[in-house]
Design a protein around this motif. Structure first.
Motif, PDB file in Angstrom:
ATOM      1  N   ARG A 109     -90.777 -28.853   4.274  1.00  0.00           N
ATOM      2  CA  ARG A 109     -89.948 -30.061   4.204  1.00  0.00           C
ATOM      3  C   ARG A 109     -88.594 -29.792   3.553  1.00  0.00           C
ATOM      4  NH1 ARG A 109     -94.178 -35.204   3.831  1.00  0.00           N
ATOM      5  NH2 ARG A 109     -95.265 -34.566   5.729  1.00  0.00           N
ATOM      6  N   LEU A 110     -88.535 -28.837   2.668  1.00  0.00           N
ATOM      7  CA  LEU A 110     -87.240 -28.490   2.082  1.00  0.00           C
ATOM      8  C   LEU A 110     -86.257 -28.011   3.142  1.00  0.00           C
ATOM      9  CD1 LEU A 110     -88.106 -26.660  -1.264  1.00  0.00           C
ATOM     10  CD2 LEU A 110     -86.866 -28.820  -0.993  1.00  0.00           C
ATOM     11  N   ASP A 111     -86.758 -27.381   4.190  1.00  0.00           N
ATOM     12  CA  ASP A 111     -85.865 -26.899   5.242  1.00  0.00           C
ATOM     13  C   ASP A 111     -85.399 -28.032   6.152  1.00  0.00           C
ATOM     14  OD1 ASP A 111     -84.624 -24.387   5.991  1.00  0.00           O
ATOM     15  OD2 ASP A 111     -85.621 -24.594   7.929  1.00  0.00           O
ATOM     16  N   ALA A 112     -85.948 -29.237   5.938  1.00  0.00           N
ATOM     17  CA  ALA A 112     -85.510 -30.421   6.683  1.00  0.00           C
ATOM     18  C   ALA A 112     -84.695 -31.351   5.786  1.00  0.00           C
ATOM     19  CB  ALA A 112     -86.718 -31.156   7.253  1.00  0.00           C
ATOM     20  N   ILE A 113     -84.183 -30.806   4.693  1.00  0.00           N
ATOM     21  CA  ILE A 113     -83.334 -31.565   3.772  1.00  0.00           C
ATOM     22  C   ILE A 113     -82.109 -30.710   3.476  1.00  0.00           C
ATOM     23  CG2 ILE A 113     -83.201 -32.763   1.540  1.00  0.00           C
ATOM     24  CD1 ILE A 113     -86.274 -32.685   1.431  1.00  0.00           C
ATOM     25  N   GLY A 114     -80.908 -31.254   3.682  1.00  0.00           N
ATOM     26  CA  GLY A 114     -79.698 -30.539   3.309  1.00  0.00           C
ATOM     27  C   GLY A 114     -78.858 -30.059   4.479  1.00  0.00           C
ATOM     28  N   ALA A 115     -77.970 -29.108   4.193  1.00  0.00           N
ATOM     29  CA  ALA A 115     -76.990 -28.638   5.169  1.00  0.00           C
ATOM     30  C   ALA A 115     -77.642 -27.992   6.386  1.00  0.00           C
ATOM     31  CB  ALA A 115     -76.019 -27.658   4.507  1.00  0.00           C
ATOM     32  N   ILE A 116     -78.624 -27.141   6.148  1.00  0.00           N
ATOM     33  CA  ILE A 116     -79.302 -26.492   7.279  1.00  0.00           C
ATOM     34  C   ILE A 116     -80.071 -27.516   8.097  1.00  0.00           C
ATOM     35  CG2 ILE A 116     -81.164 -24.895   7.885  1.00  0.00           C
ATOM     36  CD1 ILE A 116     -80.150 -23.070   5.653  1.00  0.00           C
ATOM     37  N   ALA A 117     -80.633 -28.502   7.435  1.00  0.00           N
ATOM     38  CA  ALA A 117     -81.350 -29.559   8.145  1.00  0.00           C
ATOM     39  C   ALA A 117     -80.422 -30.303   9.099  1.00  0.00           C
ATOM     40  CB  ALA A 117     -81.968 -30.534   7.145  1.00  0.00           C
ATOM     41  N   ILE A 118     -79.189 -30.541   8.665  1.00  0.00           N
ATOM     42  CA  ILE A 118     -78.208 -31.194   9.531  1.00  0.00           C
ATOM     43  C   ILE A 118     -77.952 -30.340  10.771  1.00  0.00           C
ATOM     44  CG2 ILE A 118     -75.796 -31.920   9.713  1.00  0.00           C
ATOM     45  CD1 ILE A 118     -75.943 -32.619   6.701  1.00  0.00           C
ATOM     46  N   ALA A 119     -77.737 -29.040  10.549  1.00  0.00           N
ATOM     47  CA  ALA A 119     -77.492 -28.133  11.676  1.00  0.00           C
ATOM     48  C   ALA A 119     -78.692 -28.102  12.623  1.00  0.00           C
ATOM     49  CB  ALA A 119     -77.194 -26.727  11.149  1.00  0.00           C
ATOM     50  N   ARG A 120     -79.885 -28.033  12.069  1.00  0.00           N
ATOM     51  CA  ARG A 120     -81.089 -27.984  12.898  1.00  0.00           C
ATOM     52  C   ARG A 120     -81.257 -29.261  13.722  1.00  0.00           C
ATOM     53  NH1 ARG A 120     -86.111 -27.468   9.821  1.00  0.00           N
ATOM     54  NH2 ARG A 120     -87.040 -26.886  11.819  1.00  0.00           N
ATOM     55  N   THR A 121     -80.912 -30.383  13.129  1.00  0.00           N
ATOM     56  CA  THR A 121     -81.038 -31.659  13.839  1.00  0.00           C
ATOM     57  C   THR A 121     -80.166 -31.680  15.085  1.00  0.00           C
ATOM     58  OG1 THR A 121     -81.591 -32.890  11.825  1.00  0.00           O
ATOM     59  CG2 THR A 121     -80.645 -34.151  13.653  1.00  0.00           C
ATOM     60  N   PHE A 122     -78.943 -31.192  14.959  1.00  0.00           N
ATOM     61  CA  PHE A 122     -78.053 -31.210  16.118  1.00  0.00           C
ATOM     62  C   PHE A 122     -78.422 -30.143  17.142  1.00  0.00           C
ATOM     63  CE2 PHE A 122     -75.425 -33.512  12.977  1.00  0.00           C
ATOM     64  CZ  PHE A 122     -75.273 -34.689  13.699  1.00  0.00           C
ATOM     65  N   VAL A 123     -78.927 -29.010  16.687  1.00  0.00           N
ATOM     66  CA  VAL A 123     -79.409 -27.992  17.629  1.00  0.00           C
ATOM     67  C   VAL A 123     -80.583 -28.541  18.438  1.00  0.00           C
ATOM     68  CG1 VAL A 123     -80.627 -25.782  17.797  1.00  0.00           C
ATOM     69  CG2 VAL A 123     -78.604 -25.974  16.358  1.00  0.00           C
ATOM     70  N   TYR A 124     -81.544 -29.148  17.750  1.00  0.00           N
ATOM     71  CA  TYR A 124     -82.724 -29.705  18.423  1.00  0.00           C
ATOM     72  C   TYR A 124     -82.319 -30.824  19.373  1.00  0.00           C
ATOM     73  CZ  TYR A 124     -87.432 -31.566  19.084  1.00  0.00           C
ATOM     74  OH  TYR A 124     -88.615 -31.992  19.648  1.00  0.00           O
ATOM     75  N   SER A 125     -81.397 -31.684  18.917  1.00  0.00           N
ATOM     76  CA  SER A 125     -80.957 -32.803  19.750  1.00  0.00           C
ATOM     77  C   SER A 125     -80.264 -32.311  21.011  1.00  0.00           C
ATOM     78  CB  SER A 125     -80.016 -33.710  18.954  1.00  0.00           C
ATOM     79  OG  SER A 125     -80.706 -34.330  17.882  1.00  0.00           O
ATOM     80  N   GLY A 126     -79.428 -31.287  20.880  1.00  0.00           N
ATOM     81  CA  GLY A 126     -78.763 -30.726  22.049  1.00  0.00           C
ATOM     82  C   GLY A 126     -79.743 -30.119  23.019  1.00  0.00           C
ATOM     83  N   ALA A 127     -80.732 -29.416  22.487  1.00  0.00           N
ATOM     84  CA  ALA A 127     -81.724 -28.768  23.339  1.00  0.00           C
ATOM     85  C   ALA A 127     -82.545 -29.785  24.121  1.00  0.00           C
ATOM     86  CB  ALA A 127     -82.639 -27.882  22.494  1.00  0.00           C
TER      87      ALA A 127
END
Length: 213
Positions: free
Chosen positions: A125-143
């Motif tokens: 869950r820590l990897d879904a909080i913060g700057a990297i989490a923001i990047a991951r959200t947009f990568v997943y959304s684009g995919a």
């Protein structure tokens, strides 16, 4: 094989398995969760460190977002652990930790019980909080061809009910809720600045969306 060799072997297999994964649940996510787990676990010498590290390394190996047949993939993980000489009891505990990690549709019927379960869930869950989490959200959304945002008011977003399936909506349905679900004080401390950063990002996002900045 000793514990170090087992971990190195599983690490190598997971790195190879996730080579073609490009939705934010890639090897680098696995590696960060693994590092988070080790960092938290250092404060709990009574915990089974092998259990924690293997569960962290394998936590997405049979995730529904990654594989088509979850049960088949779970059997493969069970067999893999058995091939490395782990006892049936430890294998089942590791699988429970993995199953308790999940956060699907805002909930998981399985709750972490042991300190090992809690550490692995916190690490993920820590990897879904913060700057990297923001990047991951947009990568997943684009995919998955999910739009960035469709203009809902912040009041609607804060209620997190019947949201449009957007990247920004995902913050409210999941990312902003995670800090309150962490178990260990170590994870909660790390999450403070990360959570604050996400809020600051959203403030900037909405200001730009409205042409205020």
């Amino acid at each position: 094989m000793n514990h170090k060799e087992i971990i190195q072997s599983i690490q190598k297999e997971m790195k190879e398995f996730f080579t073609q994964e490009h939705t934010g649940h890639d090897w680098y996510h696995i590696e960060r969760v693994w590092k988070n787990a080790r960092k938290i676990a250092a404060n709990y010498p009574e915990a089974n460190q092998l259990h924690i590290e293997l569960a962290a390394l394998l936590h997405d190996r049979y995730d529904h977002k990654i594989v088509d047949n979850v049960e088949k993939a779970k059997l493969e993980v069970r067999d893999l652990l058995g091939q490395h000489g782990l006892s049936k009891e430890l294998i089942e505990k590791i699988l429970y930790s993995i199953d308790a990690v999940g956060f699907r549709n805002g909930k998981n019927p399985l709750q972490p019980i042991s300190i090992e379960d809690k550490i692995v869930q916190d690490a993920d869950r820590l990897d879904a909080i913060g700057a990297i989490a923001i990047a991951r959200t947009f990568v997943y959304s684009g995919a998955h061809q999910r739009p960035i945002y469709t203009g809902e008011s912040q009041e609607i977003l804060e209620k997190a009910e019947q949201l449009e399936d957007t990247a920004i909506g995902h913050f409210y349905e999941k990312l902003l809720t995670l800090s309150d679900t962490l178990h260990t004080p170590e994870a909660r401390e790390i999450a403070k600045d990360r959570h604050k950063f996400m809020r600051e990002y959203l403030n900037q996002f909405f200001a730009e969306w409205e042409g205020l900045k």
